[in-house]
Design a protein around this motif. Sequence first.
Motif, PDB file in Angstrom:
ATOM      1  N   GLU A  81      -0.463   3.835   2.465  1.00  0.00           N
ATOM      2  CA  GLU A  81      -1.754   3.169   2.625  1.00  0.00           C
ATOM      3  C   GLU A  81      -2.684   3.977   3.538  1.00  0.00           C
ATOM      4  OE1 GLU A  81      -2.976  -1.462   2.708  1.00  0.00           O
ATOM      5  OE2 GLU A  81      -1.522  -0.837   4.231  1.00  0.00           O
ATOM      6  N   LYS A  82      -2.152   4.482   4.642  1.00  0.00           N
ATOM      7  CA  LYS A  82      -2.988   5.187   5.616  1.00  0.00           C
ATOM      8  C   LYS A  82      -3.481   6.526   5.091  1.00  0.00           C
ATOM      9  CE  LYS A  82      -2.842   7.186  10.282  1.00  0.00           C
ATOM     10  NZ  LYS A  82      -2.025   7.366  11.522  1.00  0.00           N
ATOM     11  N   HIS A  83      -2.590   7.293   4.464  1.00  0.00           N
ATOM     12  CA  HIS A  83      -2.930   8.662   4.068  1.00  0.00           C
ATOM     13  C   HIS A  83      -3.324   8.775   2.599  1.00  0.00           C
ATOM     14  CE1 HIS A  83      -1.632  10.156   7.958  1.00  0.00           C
ATOM     15  NE2 HIS A  83      -0.491   9.525   7.829  1.00  0.00           N
ATOM     16  N   ALA A  99       7.639   2.128   7.182  1.00  0.00           N
ATOM     17  CA  ALA A  99       6.881   3.338   7.509  1.00  0.00           C
ATOM     18  C   ALA A  99       6.359   4.019   6.246  1.00  0.00           C
ATOM     19  CB  ALA A  99       7.752   4.303   8.313  1.00  0.00           C
ATOM     20  N   VAL A 100       7.150   3.989   5.169  1.00  0.00           N
ATOM     21  CA  VAL A 100       6.711   4.576   3.898  1.00  0.00           C
ATOM     22  C   VAL A 100       5.493   3.836   3.370  1.00  0.00           C
ATOM     23  CG1 VAL A 100       7.332   4.887   1.474  1.00  0.00           C
ATOM     24  CG2 VAL A 100       8.951   5.535   3.267  1.00  0.00           C
ATOM     25  N   VAL A 106      -1.405  14.330  -2.245  1.00  0.00           N
ATOM     26  CA  VAL A 106      -0.949  13.995  -0.905  1.00  0.00           C
ATOM     27  C   VAL A 106       0.503  13.591  -1.080  1.00  0.00           C
ATOM     28  CG1 VAL A 106      -1.231  12.527   1.116  1.00  0.00           C
ATOM     29  CG2 VAL A 106      -3.251  13.220  -0.212  1.00  0.00           C
ATOM     30  N   ASN A 107       1.389  14.492  -0.659  1.00  0.00           N
ATOM     31  CA  ASN A 107       2.813  14.368  -0.930  1.00  0.00           C
ATOM     32  C   ASN A 107       3.524  13.795   0.296  1.00  0.00           C
ATOM     33  OD1 ASN A 107       5.523  16.769  -1.212  1.00  0.00           O
ATOM     34  ND2 ASN A 107       5.457  14.675  -1.946  1.00  0.00           N
ATOM     35  N   LEU A 108       4.154  12.643   0.139  1.00  0.00           N
ATOM     36  CA  LEU A 108       4.902  12.037   1.231  1.00  0.00           C
ATOM     37  C   LEU A 108       6.347  12.501   1.188  1.00  0.00           C
ATOM     38  CD1 LEU A 108       5.047  10.025   3.596  1.00  0.00           C
ATOM     39  CD2 LEU A 108       5.590   8.240   1.927  1.00  0.00           C
ATOM     40  N   VAL A 109       6.815  13.136   2.266  1.00  0.00           N
ATOM     41  CA  VAL A 109       8.202  13.555   2.388  1.00  0.00           C
ATOM     42  C   VAL A 109       8.921  12.507   3.229  1.00  0.00           C
ATOM     43  CG1 VAL A 109       9.793  15.340   3.172  1.00  0.00           C
ATOM     44  CG2 VAL A 109       7.597  15.980   2.187  1.00  0.00           C
TER      45      VAL A 109
END
Length: 516
Positions: free
Chosen positions: A243-245, A237-238, A202-205
């Motif tokens: 935590e959420k995703h 937000a990061v 799960v990659n956060l951009v």
Amino acid sequence: MRMIDYFDRGARMAHDKPCMIAGDAMRTYAEVSARSHAIARALIADGFAAGAHAAVLSGNAMVAFEAILGILRADGVWVMANNRAAVGENAYLLDLLDVDTLFVHSEVADRIATFRAECPNIRRYIALDRPFPEADIFLEDMLEASAEPAPQRRSGHEDELAFLGNTGGTTGRPKGVMLSNRNWQALVSSLVASMPMKIPPVNLVAAPMTHAAGPLALASMALGGTVVVLPKFDPPAVVAAIEKHRVTYMFLPPTAIYMLLAEPSVRTADLSSLEYISYAGAPMSLDRLKEAIDVLGPVMNASFGQTEAPMCVTAMPPHEHLNADGELAHPGSCGRANLLSIVEIMDEEGNILPPGERGEIVVRGPLVMAGYYKNPEATAEVSTFGWHHTGDIGVRDEDGWFYVVDRKKDMIISGGFNIYPAEVEQAILAHPDVQDCAVIGVPDDKWGEAVVAVVEPRAGANIDTEALLAAARDALGPVKTPKAIEVVAALPRSNAGKVLRAELRRERWTAAGRAI
């Protein structure tokens, strides 16, 4: 294999699983795949030729990633474009790189008038997120419902041009960097080898998709991973998104990591899903690195690369950051050579140097670019002795760990972005009160290097530094604008009258107790 074939691999693995999430919106791999085919069909129907060049000028947005996939699906060449760059720089690059079609977000719609005047080869302007009059057509109005797949129009040979990056030169004029299917294969393979994923990532951009975060997100799709898109880097937000995703992987430049560490919620949130935070692009404070490991866990992944040999010439994975005593095992290292690159230290005569001796970091292998676009002279210059020359001075130890210790050229790396002094100096010199100036990078805990302009005023003039900074920001955009302006009576000069940037740098770096 083409770049789009890697996406298709992920889509086969995870067709009904989330491909991209942005806010409350989510699209599965099946949905994104269908949209990429629809965008490709629309481009082809509009006259977009196989191998033609297209760019996406946008901040982080799901539709921007879909447009990139559509370009690749249409067997086009994706041209990376930075929406945060000044309009003049964008115009120069879009023209230099022969862009045929430009997707534009409404946030930068006002730039189209300049592009129409200065980029005669751009045939079509497509509005990404909503209709606006500056564009020729809105993307959604081009799409037709159909189950018909877009045709494959190029062979996918490893030497075919896949995407065009860009990098500034010592004069500040950018050069186009040609990256082939072979380069993309080497990049994806090197990333997977250096950062094996336990589960689909799960990659956060959160960093700009126009920088390393964009290609890394596309690479994660080859593994069937989910890409969570934030419109910009915002520490609260990061933390909330991780935590959420249950984010497992993200790329951040050191300056963003410092800001993340200063966010109070980072110490109370559940960040246990993280496997890797990849950092690169600027020197990182060793104290901050140790703090990051303490706060975020053993997830830090160092790498070294450049546009011409993207992202992972060397790598130091999390388990190699600390020794048995919990201290940094290789402080200051950017890692060891990846599995697909040969990396050495070379002197000016082309001799490979032994461990412990300083020289230029050079690299061979499939990660190295095909060359500079329409610039064989520059390609030859950077490829002497049969190696790609990075322009960075480094040293290798007996165990193969590389350390960047200096730079051959005057380039500044601030917040992970390459900034060239000559371009900034030209903007400063345009002010009528400025006689001369020198732009340097100085040590900065947040940015790695902060851009500072040292200004010599015209006789009798009083420099209004705030007004000068505002003028520079208008000309350069926020990334390249100096963080500070220092006014001096006279700049140091050589006997020939040349301003000695090195002397100005040396004073400030020595005072900070650092070599780079």
